[in-house]
Design an enzyme around this catalytic site. Structure first.
Site, mmCIF file in Angstrom:
data_model
loop_
_atom_site.group_PDB
_atom_site.id
_atom_site.type_symbol
_atom_site.label_atom_id
_atom_site.label_comp_id
_atom_site.label_asym_id
_atom_site.label_seq_id
_atom_site.Cartn_x
_atom_site.Cartn_y
_atom_site.Cartn_z
ATOM 1 N N GLY A 12 0.794 -1.154 0.119
ATOM 2 C CA GLY A 12 0.080 -0.121 -0.149
ATOM 3 C C GLY A 12 0.867 1.337 0.009
ATOM 4 N N SER A 13 2.138 1.014 -0.485
ATOM 5 C CA SER A 13 2.929 2.651 -0.729
ATOM 6 C C SER A 13 2.265 3.425 -1.486
ATOM 7 C CB SER A 13 4.203 2.162 -0.991
ATOM 8 O OG SER A 13 4.451 1.788 -2.028
ATOM 9 N N ASN A 14 1.843 2.969 -2.726
ATOM 10 C CA ASN A 14 1.036 3.901 -3.663
ATOM 11 C C ASN A 14 -0.247 4.434 -3.248
ATOM 12 O OD1 ASN A 14 2.390 4.202 -6.536
ATOM 13 N ND2 ASN A 14 2.592 2.162 -5.848
ATOM 14 N N LEU A 92 -9.705 -7.939 -13.257
ATOM 15 C CA LEU A 92 -10.899 -7.429 -13.341
ATOM 16 C C LEU A 92 -11.563 -8.254 -14.307
ATOM 17 C CD1 LEU A 92 -10.220 -4.070 -11.994
ATOM 18 C CD2 LEU A 92 -11.105 -6.031 -10.694
ATOM 19 N N HIS A 108 1.579 0.662 -13.232
ATOM 20 C CA HIS A 108 2.534 -0.446 -13.512
ATOM 21 C C HIS A 108 3.851 -0.075 -13.543
ATOM 22 C CE1 HIS A 108 3.267 -4.385 -15.067
ATOM 23 N NE2 HIS A 108 4.070 -3.675 -16.244
ATOM 24 N N ASP A 140 -8.569 -1.321 -19.272
ATOM 25 C CA ASP A 140 -9.637 -1.930 -20.148
ATOM 26 C C ASP A 140 -9.790 -3.456 -19.621
ATOM 27 O OD1 ASP A 140 -7.597 -2.961 -21.431
ATOM 28 O OD2 ASP A 140 -7.585 -1.766 -22.918
ATOM 29 N N GLU A 141 -10.205 -4.171 -20.579
ATOM 30 C CA GLU A 141 -10.554 -5.470 -20.242
ATOM 31 C C GLU A 141 -9.119 -6.327 -20.500
ATOM 32 O OE1 GLU A 141 -14.293 -6.800 -22.028
ATOM 33 O OE2 GLU A 141 -15.162 -4.919 -21.219
ATOM 34 N N ASP A 144 -2.811 -4.935 -18.480
ATOM 35 C CA ASP A 144 -1.857 -3.691 -18.492
ATOM 36 C C ASP A 144 -1.877 -2.890 -19.864
ATOM 37 O OD1 ASP A 144 -1.305 -4.016 -15.870
ATOM 38 O OD2 ASP A 144 0.489 -5.450 -16.383
ATOM 39 N N GLU A 173 6.792 6.276 -8.861
ATOM 40 C CA GLU A 173 5.461 5.893 -8.899
ATOM 41 C C GLU A 173 4.631 6.847 -7.878
ATOM 42 O OE1 GLU A 173 4.546 1.710 -8.244
ATOM 43 O OE2 GLU A 173 6.442 1.040 -9.005
#
Ligand code: GRF
Length: 201
Positions: A12-14, A92, A108, A140-141, A144, A173
């Protein structure tokens, strides 16, 4: 104030970078909810520390679509305008992607379209590239594969290991993600095919 939902699976650093930027008034919105598919994810504790609702939702034993529908319900209940994936280690389904059209972003740790998928920093190092970096892209689907919102390069040094390279990319990032989220929340991005046109850039 627009609401951001952050999906995590680990450190969870981002997420922290997004929370810190929001606190400084630099995100253009606030983090409304954090959801993790891993109960022990340190990022959940970071959210709690910041006073942000932190939800653990187990994906195990569920059909992907059913789990994704649960995520959508949580995010909608918190009136999320933008979904940020931040080390969320699940693919997802279209159920999720279609629930927030053009409103899901991911960070990414490589310069896409090079090195999609897992361990991108190690992939880049093993390939021997001289430059890698970080990419924020719309989801999107595919894996990346969505339109690119922002990128920043990081030089690969001869002395690097995958770990030292990953550490330098992570620093990038942490400043790139809040900036890109702000562009989206401020309505400064327009998608034309594969290209994201950023107002004033
Ligand atoms: C980051 O390197 C991000 O680019 C990748 O997963 C990692 C998550 O790290 N998608 P953290 O949980 O944000 O510290």
């Amino acid at each position: 104030m627009p609401g951001v939902g952050v999906l995590i699976s680990g450190r969870g650093s981002n997420l922290q970078a997004l929370v810190d930027a929001a606190r400084r008034g630099e995100l253009g919105g606030e983090v409304a909810v954090v959801v993790s598919n891993v109960g022990s994810a340190p990022g959940l504790e970071r959210a709690r520390q910041a006073g942000i609702p932190a939800v653990f939702r187990d994906h195990r034993g569920k059909k992907r679509e059913d789990f994704d529908a649960e995520l959508v319900e949580i995010l909608r209940a918190h009136q999320v305008d933008l979904v940020c994936l931040a080390g969320f280690m699940r693919l997802l389904s279209p159920v999720f992607v279609r629930a927030f059209p053009g409103r899901i972003v991911n960070i990414h740790p490589a310069l896409l379209p090079a090195f999609p998928g897992l361990e991108a920093q190690r992939q880049a190092w093993e390939h021997g590239v001289k430059v890698s970096g970080a990419t924020v892209h719309l989801v999107d689907e595919g894996l990346d594969s969505g339109p690119i919102v922002a990128q920043e390069a990081v030089a690969v040094l001869s002395s690097d290991t995958p770990e030292t390279l990953a550490a330098r990319i992570l620093e990038v990032e942490h400043r790139l993600y809040p900036r890109a989220v702000r562009l989206l929340l401020d309505g400064r991005c327009r998608v034309e095919g594969r290209r994201v046109i950023v107002e004033g850039e």
